[in-house]
Design a protein around this motif. Structure first.
Motif, PDB file in Angstrom:
ATOM      1  N   VAL A 250      39.377  40.189  50.257  1.00  0.00           N
ATOM      2  CA  VAL A 250      38.153  39.663  49.648  1.00  0.00           C
ATOM      3  C   VAL A 250      36.929  40.161  50.415  1.00  0.00           C
ATOM      4  CG1 VAL A 250      36.818  37.565  49.186  1.00  0.00           C
ATOM      5  CG2 VAL A 250      39.258  37.624  48.658  1.00  0.00           C
ATOM      6  N   VAL A 251      36.979  40.085  51.744  1.00  0.00           N
ATOM      7  CA  VAL A 251      35.856  40.533  52.575  1.00  0.00           C
ATOM      8  C   VAL A 251      35.599  42.021  52.368  1.00  0.00           C
ATOM      9  CG1 VAL A 251      35.058  40.865  54.948  1.00  0.00           C
ATOM     10  CG2 VAL A 251      36.205  38.734  54.298  1.00  0.00           C
ATOM     11  N   LEU A 252      36.660  42.820  52.370  1.00  0.00           N
ATOM     12  CA  LEU A 252      36.519  44.255  52.153  1.00  0.00           C
ATOM     13  C   LEU A 252      35.904  44.542  50.781  1.00  0.00           C
ATOM     14  CD1 LEU A 252      37.120  47.232  52.901  1.00  0.00           C
ATOM     15  CD2 LEU A 252      39.382  46.926  51.874  1.00  0.00           C
ATOM     16  N   SER A 253      36.404  43.889  49.738  1.00  0.00           N
ATOM     17  CA  SER A 253      35.919  44.141  48.380  1.00  0.00           C
ATOM     18  C   SER A 253      34.475  43.691  48.206  1.00  0.00           C
ATOM     19  CB  SER A 253      36.815  43.430  47.360  1.00  0.00           C
ATOM     20  OG  SER A 253      38.138  43.916  47.435  1.00  0.00           O
ATOM     21  N   MET A 254      34.104  42.571  48.838  1.00  0.00           N
ATOM     22  CA  MET A 254      32.720  42.112  48.756  1.00  0.00           C
ATOM     23  C   MET A 254      31.792  43.065  49.498  1.00  0.00           C
ATOM     24  SD  MET A 254      33.041  37.945  49.074  1.00  0.00           S
ATOM     25  CE  MET A 254      31.308  37.680  48.682  1.00  0.00           C
ATOM     26  N   GLY A 255      32.275  43.638  50.587  1.00  0.00           N
ATOM     27  CA  GLY A 255      31.463  44.593  51.333  1.00  0.00           C
ATOM     28  C   GLY A 255      31.142  45.840  50.522  1.00  0.00           C
ATOM     29  N   VAL A 256      32.137  46.428  49.877  1.00  0.00           N
ATOM     30  CA  VAL A 256      31.879  47.637  49.083  1.00  0.00           C
ATOM     31  C   VAL A 256      31.098  47.292  47.812  1.00  0.00           C
ATOM     32  CG1 VAL A 256      33.816  48.962  50.008  1.00  0.00           C
ATOM     33  CG2 VAL A 256      34.184  47.481  48.020  1.00  0.00           C
ATOM     34  N   THR A 257      31.277  46.069  47.287  1.00  0.00           N
ATOM     35  CA  THR A 257      30.488  45.656  46.122  1.00  0.00           C
ATOM     36  C   THR A 257      29.021  45.533  46.479  1.00  0.00           C
ATOM     37  OG1 THR A 257      32.365  44.472  45.148  1.00  0.00           O
ATOM     38  CG2 THR A 257      30.183  43.868  44.363  1.00  0.00           C
ATOM     39  N   TRP A 258      28.724  45.097  47.692  1.00  0.00           N
ATOM     40  CA  TRP A 258      27.331  45.029  48.147  1.00  0.00           C
ATOM     41  C   TRP A 258      26.694  46.422  48.082  1.00  0.00           C
ATOM     42  CZ3 TRP A 258      25.625  43.229  53.735  1.00  0.00           C
ATOM     43  CH2 TRP A 258      24.223  43.100  53.771  1.00  0.00           C
ATOM     44  N   ILE A 259      27.432  47.439  48.508  1.00  0.00           N
ATOM     45  CA  ILE A 259      26.920  48.803  48.443  1.00  0.00           C
ATOM     46  C   ILE A 259      26.674  49.206  47.001  1.00  0.00           C
ATOM     47  CG2 ILE A 259      27.433  51.212  48.992  1.00  0.00           C
ATOM     48  CD1 ILE A 259      29.254  50.130  51.257  1.00  0.00           C
ATOM     49  N   LEU A 260      27.633  48.927  46.125  1.00  0.00           N
ATOM     50  CA  LEU A 260      27.490  49.236  44.704  1.00  0.00           C
ATOM     51  C   LEU A 260      26.254  48.560  44.116  1.00  0.00           C
ATOM     52  CD1 LEU A 260      30.290  49.149  42.011  1.00  0.00           C
ATOM     53  CD2 LEU A 260      28.262  47.744  41.715  1.00  0.00           C
ATOM     54  N   THR A 261      26.081  47.274  44.425  1.00  0.00           N
ATOM     55  CA  THR A 261      24.957  46.512  43.882  1.00  0.00           C
ATOM     56  C   THR A 261      23.625  47.087  44.327  1.00  0.00           C
ATOM     57  OG1 THR A 261      26.319  44.515  43.923  1.00  0.00           O
ATOM     58  CG2 THR A 261      23.939  44.217  43.724  1.00  0.00           C
ATOM     59  N   GLY A 262      23.504  47.355  45.623  1.00  0.00           N
ATOM     60  CA  GLY A 262      22.254  47.901  46.139  1.00  0.00           C
ATOM     61  C   GLY A 262      21.922  49.248  45.538  1.00  0.00           C
ATOM     62  N   VAL A 266      18.591  48.903  43.303  1.00  0.00           N
ATOM     63  CA  VAL A 266      17.411  49.475  43.963  1.00  0.00           C
ATOM     64  C   VAL A 266      17.101  50.873  43.438  1.00  0.00           C
ATOM     65  CG1 VAL A 266      16.416  50.217  46.159  1.00  0.00           C
ATOM     66  CG2 VAL A 266      17.738  48.099  46.035  1.00  0.00           C
ATOM     67  N   VAL A 267      18.096  51.763  43.474  1.00  0.00           N
ATOM     68  CA  VAL A 267      17.827  53.168  43.151  1.00  0.00           C
ATOM     69  C   VAL A 267      17.581  53.377  41.663  1.00  0.00           C
ATOM     70  CG1 VAL A 267      18.701  55.532  43.308  1.00  0.00           C
ATOM     71  CG2 VAL A 267      19.198  53.889  45.135  1.00  0.00           C
ATOM     72  N   LEU A 268      18.388  52.766  40.811  1.00  0.00           N
ATOM     73  CA  LEU A 268      18.261  53.033  39.371  1.00  0.00           C
ATOM     74  C   LEU A 268      17.323  52.075  38.654  1.00  0.00           C
ATOM     75  CD1 LEU A 268      21.932  53.901  38.315  1.00  0.00           C
ATOM     76  CD2 LEU A 268      20.117  55.414  39.126  1.00  0.00           C
ATOM     77  N   LEU A 269      17.355  50.784  39.007  1.00  0.00           N
ATOM     78  CA  LEU A 269      16.598  49.798  38.228  1.00  0.00           C
ATOM     79  C   LEU A 269      15.217  49.485  38.803  1.00  0.00           C
ATOM     80  CD1 LEU A 269      19.440  47.272  37.279  1.00  0.00           C
ATOM     81  CD2 LEU A 269      18.597  49.248  36.003  1.00  0.00           C
ATOM     82  N   LEU A 270      15.087  49.372  40.124  1.00  0.00           N
ATOM     83  CA  LEU A 270      13.815  48.964  40.718  1.00  0.00           C
ATOM     84  C   LEU A 270      12.874  50.115  41.046  1.00  0.00           C
ATOM     85  CD1 LEU A 270      14.783  46.118  43.238  1.00  0.00           C
ATOM     86  CD2 LEU A 270      13.774  45.893  40.970  1.00  0.00           C
ATOM     87  N   THR A 271      13.421  51.272  41.386  1.00  0.00           N
ATOM     88  CA  THR A 271      12.595  52.369  41.885  1.00  0.00           C
ATOM     89  C   THR A 271      11.473  52.795  40.925  1.00  0.00           C
ATOM     90  OG1 THR A 271      14.310  53.224  43.351  1.00  0.00           O
ATOM     91  CG2 THR A 271      12.635  54.793  42.619  1.00  0.00           C
ATOM     92  N   PRO A 272      11.721  52.940  39.613  1.00  0.00           N
ATOM     93  CA  PRO A 272      10.603  53.337  38.731  1.00  0.00           C
ATOM     94  C   PRO A 272       9.416  52.386  38.804  1.00  0.00           C
ATOM     95  CG  PRO A 272      12.685  53.608  37.589  1.00  0.00           C
ATOM     96  CD  PRO A 272      12.992  52.883  38.864  1.00  0.00           C
ATOM     97  N   SER A 273       9.665  51.073  38.790  1.00  0.00           N
ATOM     98  CA  SER A 273       8.555  50.125  38.852  1.00  0.00           C
ATOM     99  C   SER A 273       7.897  50.131  40.229  1.00  0.00           C
ATOM    100  CB  SER A 273       9.042  48.711  38.504  1.00  0.00           C
ATOM    101  OG  SER A 273      10.035  48.275  39.418  1.00  0.00           O
ATOM    102  N   LEU A 274       8.683  50.363  41.293  1.00  0.00           N
ATOM    103  CA  LEU A 274       8.117  50.430  42.640  1.00  0.00           C
ATOM    104  C   LEU A 274       7.188  51.632  42.783  1.00  0.00           C
ATOM    105  CD1 LEU A 274      11.244  49.540  44.835  1.00  0.00           C
ATOM    106  CD2 LEU A 274       9.381  48.031  44.122  1.00  0.00           C
ATOM    107  N   LEU A 275       7.622  52.779  42.302  1.00  0.00           N
ATOM    108  CA  LEU A 275       6.781  53.973  42.381  1.00  0.00           C
ATOM    109  C   LEU A 275       5.519  53.816  41.535  1.00  0.00           C
ATOM    110  CD1 LEU A 275       9.466  56.824  42.221  1.00  0.00           C
ATOM    111  CD2 LEU A 275       8.176  56.044  44.224  1.00  0.00           C
ATOM    112  N   LYS A 276       5.650  53.129  40.406  1.00  0.00           N
ATOM    113  CA  LYS A 276       4.504  52.919  39.521  1.00  0.00           C
ATOM    114  C   LYS A 276       3.488  51.988  40.169  1.00  0.00           C
ATOM    115  CE  LYS A 276       2.543  53.380  35.407  1.00  0.00           C
ATOM    116  NZ  LYS A 276       2.126  54.697  34.872  1.00  0.00           N
TER     117      LYS A 276
END
Length: 435
Positions: A250-262, A266-276
């Motif tokens: 569970v700990v291992l899977s949650m750790g890699v999911t954190w990377i996936l989520t970020g 951040v990169v795909l969903l938030l970045t356009p509005s941040l740059l704007k």
């Protein structure tokens, strides 16, 4: 973490025509379901104006609208755990088909909902209910799809299967972005407000029902069928067994999911509005191409996981993700002409989402795989998916480059997990190439 289980799947064999059908239909269904879940955010402004009182302050209206969007995330763990419970006891295929049906119904209904002008405060309440149902559905769909495809293919193709499915989920975001851009350019603001906003939801609902029909042609996974024949299914509550006997997984899977989520948030969903907002740079066009690169990066990462091992692949893609995004966020503000290529490279780095499920799926034994993966993925996604925008926005008050630091920290986490998979006794079985 010395007790991570040996992954059990079909023996090594060539990728068959049946495997290709499973991967294709699963990726297609995943794309349509993720489109249904994400299309809400592209029309949030219009929905906020229609479903809340007109005298409400604009800032409060948007807070409440995005709160309704967040309700879908909060419902993911509960829906995922319940569906995974029955997936471990009754079969993968039943839950795999049910999840997309449960997504299609509320999506179609959102497109038919009366607005505040018609039924008053009942309108936002019904909208919240639909988002909760959508969240419960996607909570079962994503881990269920990973389990379903990896138990169909042989050991040597698990990475490719996860990468292909991840590319389908990312393609759902791309479809939502393209359809949103089309409607906003083809219809006037008045037409979108009057009826145009409903069409994308109606489209999603109809295509979801088509995906339900197509999934009827899929067969139960050989792994589950064998467990059922041998009467080796989990006794009692699978999630209880997960928490008592597989907490390290569970700990291992949650750790890699954190990377996936970020990476995704951040990169795909938030970045356009941040740059704007920060630099008045329009990144919408580059964002579309970055998502396209993520689709191909996911498949490439999965393919590499089968050949180089999950540990090495996670390290390589973590370094690519952290380095490319760092360069982008420190170069583009000074020279916007560098946006397209740097965003595409960062998008390819987001393809790390192709190797993450490979690691998570392999860390649980088949008897509780669905429940273990669903609990780990959905709880982690609810926590990090909900708090990542808040954390990044807060850090940006003191440093505009905070998103780059956040992704760099997750990249470091990916490298450390990759090293664990390579060198720790309990992790090495998950890091090497499948036998």
């Amino acid at each position: 973490m010395a007790t991570l289980p040996q992954y059990d799947a079909a023996p090594s064999r060539p990728l068959s025509r049946g495997d290709i059908k499973v991967l294709s239909l699963s990726a297609l269904g995943g794309a349509l379901e993720f489109y249904d879940f994400i299309i809400f955010v592209y029309f949030a402004t219009v929905i906020g104006a229609l479903f809340f009182p007109p005298e409400m302050p604009e800032w409060l209206r948007m807070v409440q609208t995005y709160g309704i969007f967040a309700a879908g995330y909060l419902a993911r763990p509960l829906g995922g755990i319940i569906m995974a419970h029955f997936g471990d006891l009754l079969g993968r295929k039943r839950m795999f088909t049910l999840s997309i049906f449960l997504m299609s119904v509320p999506t179609l209904l959102i497109g038919c909902l009366p607005t505040y002008e018609t039924i008053g405060y009942a309108a936002p309440l019904l909208l919240v209910l639909m988002r909760i149902l959508q969240g419960a559905a996607v909570g079962g769909e994503v881990p269920g799809a990973w389990v379903f495809v990896t138990e169909h293919v042989s050991r040597k193709d698990v990475g490719l299967a996860c990468g292909t499915l991840a590319s389908g989920l990312v393609a759902g975001i791309l479809i939502g972005s393209i359809i949103s851009a089309f409607f906003k350019s083809y219809y006037s603001a008045e037409e979108i407000s009057a009826y145009g906003w409903r069409v994308p939801f109606l489209i999603g609902g109809v295509f979801g029902f088509i995906a339900v029909y197509l999934r009827r042609y899929l067969e139960e996974t050989p792994v589950f069928a064998e467990m059922r024949a041998k009467k080796a299914l989990s006794q009692g509550l699978p999630v209880k067994r997960v928490l008592s006997s597989h907490l390290d997984s569970v700990v291992l899977s949650m750790g890699v999911t954190w990377i996936l989520t970020g990476a995704v948030v951040v990169v795909l969903l938030l970045t356009p509005s941040l740059l704007k907002s920060l630099y008045a740079i329009d990144a919408s066009y580059a964002n579309v191409w970055a998502i396209v690169c993520t689709v191909f990066g996911s498949i490439a990462a999965g393919w590499c996981a089968d050949r180089l091992g999950s540990g090495v692949t996670l390290i390589l893609w973590s370094l690519l993700l952290g380095g490319a995004y760092w360069v982008m966020m420190h170069t583009v503000p000074e020279d916007p002409s560098q946006l397209l290529w740097s965003y595409c490279l960062a998008g390819f780095g987001v393809g790390i989402v192709g190797v993450v499920p490979t690691i998570a799926v392999k860390s649980f034994p088949a008897v509780v795989r669905f429940s273990g993966l669903s609990f780990s993925y959905n709880v982690a996604y609810a926590i990090f998916g909900g708090f990542t925008p808040v954390v990044v926005s807060t850090l940006m008050i003191s440093h505009p480059a905070a998103p780059a630091y956040y992704i760099a920290a997750l990249a470091l986490l990916g490298v450390l997990i990759g090293l664990f998979l390579l060198w720790a006794p309990g992790g090495r079985r998950l890091a090497v190439m499948p036998s």
